[in-house]
Write an enzyme that holds these catalytic residues in place. Structure first.
Site, PDB file in Angstrom:
ATOM      1  N   SER A   1       0.837  -1.204   0.000  1.00 33.92           N
ATOM      2  CA  SER A   1       0.000   0.000   0.000  1.00 33.92           C
ATOM      3  C   SER A   1       0.866   1.247   0.000  1.00 33.92           C
ATOM      4  CB  SER A   1      -0.904  -0.005   1.253  1.00 33.92           C
ATOM      5  OG  SER A   1      -1.531   1.250   1.434  1.00 33.92           O
TER       6      SER A   1
ATOM      7  N   TYR B   1      -1.859  -1.171  10.926  1.00 35.90           N
ATOM      8  CA  TYR B   1      -2.185  -1.677   9.579  1.00 35.90           C
ATOM      9  C   TYR B   1      -1.053  -1.319   8.619  1.00 35.90           C
ATOM     10  CZ  TYR B   1      -3.605  -1.444   4.789  1.00 35.90           C
ATOM     11  OH  TYR B   1      -3.593  -1.551   3.428  1.00 35.90           O
TER      12      TYR B   1
ATOM     13  N   LYS C   1       2.096  -3.671   6.404  1.00 39.92           N
ATOM     14  CA  LYS C   1       2.500  -3.597   4.990  1.00 39.92           C
ATOM     15  C   LYS C   1       4.007  -3.364   4.890  1.00 39.92           C
ATOM     16  CE  LYS C   1      -1.515  -4.368   3.276  1.00 39.92           C
ATOM     17  NZ  LYS C   1      -1.784  -5.714   2.692  1.00 39.92           N
TER      18      LYS C   1
HETATM   19  C1  WQD Z   1      -9.510   9.465   1.207  1.00 36.82           C
HETATM   20  C2  WQD Z   1      -9.732  10.952   1.482  1.00 36.82           C
HETATM   21  C3  WQD Z   1     -10.112  11.476   3.788  1.00 36.82           C
HETATM   22  C4  WQD Z   1     -13.988   9.509   4.184  1.00 36.82           C
HETATM   23  C5  WQD Z   1      -7.007   4.390   3.158  1.00 36.82           C
HETATM   24  C6  WQD Z   1      -5.897   3.590   3.744  1.00 36.82           C
HETATM   25  C7  WQD Z   1      -5.064   2.991   2.621  1.00 36.82           C
HETATM   26  C8  WQD Z   1      -5.972   2.198   1.725  1.00 36.82           C
HETATM   27  C9  WQD Z   1      -7.068   3.095   1.165  1.00 36.82           C
HETATM   28  C10 WQD Z   1      -6.090  -0.112   2.333  1.00 36.82           C
HETATM   29  C11 WQD Z   1      -9.012  11.424   2.753  1.00 36.82           C
HETATM   30  C12 WQD Z   1     -11.332  11.804   2.937  1.00 36.82           C
HETATM   31  C13 WQD Z   1     -12.781   9.961   3.671  1.00 36.82           C
HETATM   32  C14 WQD Z   1     -15.007  10.442   4.546  1.00 36.82           C
HETATM   33  C15 WQD Z   1     -13.566  12.229   3.846  1.00 36.82           C
HETATM   34  N1  WQD Z   1      -6.554   1.130   2.437  1.00 36.82           N
HETATM   35  N2  WQD Z   1     -12.590  11.307   3.500  1.00 36.82           N
HETATM   36  N3  WQD Z   1     -14.746  11.774   4.347  1.00 36.82           N
HETATM   37  O1  WQD Z   1      -7.248   7.279   3.948  1.00 36.82           O
HETATM   38  O2  WQD Z   1      -6.386   7.781   1.599  1.00 36.82           O
HETATM   39  O3  WQD Z   1      -6.455   5.438   2.410  1.00 36.82           O
HETATM   40  O4  WQD Z   1      -7.797   3.605   2.301  1.00 36.82           O
HETATM   41  O5  WQD Z   1      -5.118  -0.491   1.738  1.00 36.82           O
HETATM   42  O6  WQD Z   1      -4.090   2.156   3.171  1.00 36.82           O
HETATM   43  O7  WQD Z   1      -5.086   4.454   4.487  1.00 36.82           O
HETATM   44  O8  WQD Z   1      -8.572   6.604   1.882  1.00 36.82           O
HETATM   45  O9  WQD Z   1     -10.952   6.802   1.280  1.00 36.82           O
HETATM   46  O10 WQD Z   1     -10.320   6.729   3.740  1.00 36.82           O
HETATM   47  O11 WQD Z   1      -9.809   8.763   2.412  1.00 36.82           O
HETATM   48  O12 WQD Z   1     -13.362  13.454   3.693  1.00 36.82           O
HETATM   49  O13 WQD Z   1     -16.112  10.088   5.022  1.00 36.82           O
HETATM   50  O14 WQD Z   1     -11.104  11.171   1.704  1.00 36.82           O
HETATM   51  O15 WQD Z   1      -9.903  12.497   4.750  1.00 36.82           O
HETATM   52  O16 WQD Z   1      -8.566  12.742   2.519  1.00 36.82           O
HETATM   53  P1  WQD Z   1      -7.121   6.884   2.513  1.00 36.82           P
HETATM   54  P2  WQD Z   1      -9.987   7.170   2.353  1.00 36.82           P
END
Ligand code: WQD
Length: 342
Positions: free
Chosen positions: A126, A151, A155
């Site tokens: 990741s 988590y 990785k």
């Molecule tokens: C993306 C953006 C949030 C939800 C995570 C893991 C990564 C991988 C993918 C497994 C961020 C914003 C989110 C919400 C929001 N997982 N957001 N409101 O955090 O980049 O990655 O998932 O492998 O390892 O870390 O993805 O989709 O959670 O967030 O504003 O209700 O959307 O702040 O900026 P992230 P995400």
């Protein structure tokens, strides 16, 4: 027919990869203990591929069960290892469960590869290993930052376990560092199945738009980015799945240049949260209600991939647009109907 084990093959990326393997004439054996998905995904894979892969409900972190399962599959051409717990927040609450499951299953699978070194091994890594990178776009040789969560640490340590084992036992492996996989198969027969309240942006958007959730909360609009919201590299899950085929065939062709090769899987383009919302609205014609909320702890400001190495050495690049991803995600949400997200 070459047989490939897909662990976590009923999960989001695993199921899309199983479809691509079957479409190319591989035999896919799925090992999945349904800890974060549903058995019905197998029906979706069959509906798309026209072939129903075999599925074994096995806990790959259980040494006795995992070794007994693998002993029945000594003829594997490859293993694509998706199976892992992946909820960042949960990993902070239950670190030992994450280390036992994610690293335990990896070590047991690598024990099999050590005994069958012709079996190609692909590891789901990741972009979280980079933390907040110093330079953007992020190259594979960017420094690995201290993990922000157990988590993410599974990785980072997983890649180290892979490197140590590949060197000691003379086998070849590829680690794929996913950026943000989103979307669903265009058939709307398989897609993302977050159980409970979605933590990730895109499934929350589609559930909110479907009326299953309240308005989206945008976590922070005071970041030093073009519109104040975080930047990520959102990549269509089918593009991610196809990269696994390219990586598998690179291993089977004996074309890898090091015991473990690492590739970023991203589009090379960063999008802000507001741009994702706008892409959803363009793709679906629907308006999305959202409010700004405080920043989410642990979020990096911006992350998007340098895709040159994957393009040059894997011969792969993402083809699908953000808008196509959002449209496919919405069609999948509509196909799920009202029984999801409760
Ligand atoms: C993306 C953006 C949030 C939800 C995570 C893991 C990564 C991988 C993918 C497994 C961020 C914003 C989110 C919400 C929001 N997982 N957001 N409101 O955090 O980049 O990655 O998932 O492998 O390892 O870390 O993805 O989709 O959670 O967030 O504003 O209700 O959307 O702040 O900026 P992230 P995400």
């Amino acid at each position: 027919m070459k047989k490939v084990l897909v662990t976590g093959g009923l999960g989001f990326i695993g199921s899309h990869t199983a479809v691509e393997l079957l479409g190319r004439g591989y035999e896919a054996v799925i090992a999945d203990n349904l800890s974060n998905t549903r058995a019905a995904v197998l029906d979706g894979i069959e509906a798309i591929a026209g072939v129903r892969p075999s599925w074994v409900d096995v806990d790959l972190a259980d040494p006795t069960a995992c070794r007994a399962f693998l002993a029945r599959h000594g003829d594997l051409a490859g293993i694509i290892h998706f199976a892992a717990h992946k909820a960042v927040g949960e990993s902070v609450q239950k670190p030992l469960q994450y280390y036992l499951n994610n690293l335990g299953s990896l070590a047991l699978l690598l024990e099999h590869v050590a005994a069958h070194p012709a079996c190609g091994f692909i590891f789901s890594s990741s972009c979280t290993v980079y933390g907040q990178a110093d330079e953007l776009p992020i190259r594979e040789d960017a420094p690995i930052k201290p993990a922000e969560s157990p988590y993410g640490n599974t990785k980072q340590v997983g890649e180290e376990v892979l490197r140590d084992a590949a060197r000691a036992h003379d086998f070849k492996a590829i680690a794929l560092r996913y950026f943000n996989p989103i979307g669903a198969h265009p058939s709307a027969r398989i897609g993302e199945l977050p159980l409970g309240v979605p933590q990730n942006l895109v499934p929350f958007i589609t559930q909110s738009a479907a009326g299953l959730r309240g308005p989206l909360k945008v976590f922070g609009n005071d970041y030093p980015t073009r519109d104040g919201t975080c930047v990520r590299d959102y990549i269509h899950v089918v593009d991610v799945a196809l990269a696994h085929i390219y990586a598998l065939e690179r291993l089977l062709d004996g074309a890898t240049a090091a015991p473990v090769e690492v590739f970023n899987l991203g589009t090379g383009t960063g999008s802000t949260v507001l741009e994702v919302i706008a892409a959803f609205e363009r793709a679906t014609g629907k308006r999305l209600a959202y409010d700004f909320a405080p920043r989410r702890p642990g979020d990096v400001i911006a992350a998007y991939a340098d895709t040159a190495k994957a393009s040059r050495e894997l011969g792969w690049k993402a083809e699908r647009s953000l808008e196509q991803s959002m449209g496919d995600a919405w069609r999948w949400q509509e196909a799920l109907g009202a029984d999801e997200g409760v």
